[in-house]
Design an enzyme around this catalytic site. Structure first.
Site, short mmCIF file in Angstrom:
data_model
loop_
_atom_site.label_atom_id
_atom_site.label_comp_id
_atom_site.label_asym_id
_atom_site.label_seq_id
_atom_site.Cartn_x
_atom_site.Cartn_y
_atom_site.Cartn_z
N ARG A 100 3.75 7.76 13.36
CA ARG A 100 5.13 8.06 12.98
C ARG A 100 5.48 9.54 13.06
NH1 ARG A 100 7.39 3.28 13.97
NH2 ARG A 100 6.29 1.61 12.89
N ARG A 109 0.92 -2.76 7.52
CA ARG A 109 0.67 -3.81 6.53
C ARG A 109 -0.44 -3.48 5.54
NH1 ARG A 109 1.65 -6.00 11.44
NH2 ARG A 109 -0.55 -6.21 11.94
N SER A 154 -14.45 4.70 5.97
CA SER A 154 -14.47 4.16 4.62
C SER A 154 -14.40 5.24 3.53
CB SER A 154 -15.69 3.25 4.41
OG SER A 154 -16.88 3.93 4.68
N ILE A 198 12.97 -2.57 -4.60
CA ILE A 198 14.11 -2.99 -5.41
C ILE A 198 14.66 -4.29 -4.85
CG2 ILE A 198 15.75 -1.62 -4.05
CD1 ILE A 198 17.33 -1.16 -6.61
N SER A 199 15.06 -5.19 -5.71
CA SER A 199 15.51 -6.52 -5.27
C SER A 199 17.02 -6.65 -5.40
CB SER A 199 14.83 -7.62 -6.10
OG SER A 199 15.39 -8.88 -5.79
N GLY A 200 17.67 -6.97 -4.28
CA GLY A 200 19.09 -7.24 -4.30
C GLY A 200 19.43 -8.58 -4.93
N ARG A 218 24.69 -10.16 -0.93
CA ARG A 218 24.07 -9.02 -0.25
C ARG A 218 23.88 -9.22 1.25
NH1 ARG A 218 17.58 -9.69 -1.48
NH2 ARG A 218 17.51 -11.91 -0.99
N ASP A 255 -4.06 3.96 1.11
CA ASP A 255 -5.23 4.83 1.09
C ASP A 255 -5.14 5.84 2.22
OD1 ASP A 255 -6.91 3.97 3.50
OD2 ASP A 255 -6.68 2.05 2.48
N GLN A 286 10.54 -0.33 9.62
CA GLN A 286 9.51 0.28 10.47
C GLN A 286 8.26 0.59 9.65
OE1 GLN A 286 11.24 3.68 12.44
NE2 GLN A 286 12.85 2.48 13.38
#
Length: 280
Positions: free
Chosen positions: A200, A94, A69, A101-103, A173, A189, A89
């Site tokens: 990763r 989550r 914590s 950015i939105s297509g 798109r 965090d 990936q």
């Protein structure tokens, strides 16, 4: 404790760190530092009275014993430009908060990832989700790269044709490939960032996301260097043993002479773990 200001982190705010052929990572904001972790653990205020050595020992203790914590008190916000297949990936983690950015609203840029020649390889014979360690011959690799570029150009030309015909962007798109670059703000965090980096930066992870993880780790070192040093020591450079593996280790050290020895695949994994220093 007052707002944490880290000179090394301030110096790189908004600096673009290139990744792959067209991507980048930027640190756009941070909250907290090594000192915040220490103060949160002690539940005290002010600058504190402990020495650097005592603070580092406390961080080590917290990380070794999974007292997570205090590390959640440190938050980093990255601006990342990355291929969609890498983004998919990253989104598996989550615990991060993001805005992409939105297509649907924006016309996507003509930016596609093409792997370097040395990164083009055949499917691995012993890893169903990875590539071989041996790259293709230069001529064969360039042929693959040409094929990728041709497909990307055709896909983008079709996309622009639909956009220019007035077709809704959210429909135009949908045939764009996973190699298209996207951008997002990615906030996480320190505890959950370390979990992301543990997975990763591992050799089993796809090379492209490892490159992003490595750059993000180098940036994180500017914000919380003592925490990162402890993370490298106890997690990245450490190993976890199962109950059976620990018994085998004790047997080899002469600490449990009556322990039953490992055999078969379990023994192979254990010995490979000792040889490679990697978590298997």
């Amino acid at each position: 404790m007052a707002h944490c200001i880290v000179a090394e982190a301030e110096a790189i705010l908004d600096k673009e760190y290139p990744v792959l052929d067209k991507g980048f990572v930027r640190l756009v904001d941070y909250l907290g530092s090594d000192e915040r972790v220490v103060q949160a653990a002690r539940v005290s205020y002010g600058s504190g009275t402990k020495s650097y050595r005592e603070d580092a020992a406390l961080i080590d203790y917290l990380l070794r014993n999974e007292h997570t914590s205090p590390f959640e008190q440190v938050v980093l916000t990255f601006h990342v430009k990355l291929p969609i297949f890498v983004a998919r990936q990253m989104i598996r983690h989550r615990t991060a908060r993001l805005n992409e950015i939105s297509g649907r609203y924006s016309v996507m840029k003509d930016d596609f990832y093409v792997p370097a020649p040395e990164d083009v390889a055949l499917q691995s014979s012993d890893n169903k989700q990875g590539r071989s360690n041996e790259p293709l011959a230069p001529e064969a690799a360039e042929a693959v790269r040409d094929l990728l570029r041709i497909g990307q150009k055709e896909s983008y030309d079709d996309y622009l044709r639909l956009v220019n015909q007035g077709i809704a962007r959210e429909l135009a798109r949908i045939n764009l490939p996973l190699s298209l670059y996207t951008e997002w703000y990615w906030q996480i965090d320190l505890h959950n960032l370390f979990h992301f980096l543990k997975l990763r930066l591992d050799a089993h992870a796809q090379k492209e996301i490892r490159e992003y993880a490595q750059v993000m780790f180098e940036i994180t070192k500017k914000v919380a260097p003592r925490c990162c040093e402890s993370f490298e020591q106890h997690i990245l450079g450490g190993l976890r043993f199962s109950k059976e593996e620990l018994a085998e280790l004790k047997r080899r050290l002469g600490l449990a002479v009556d322990a039953e020895s490992l055999s078969g695949k379990a023994l192979e994994r254990f010995e490979e773990k000792l040889r490679s220093g990697r978590q298997l």
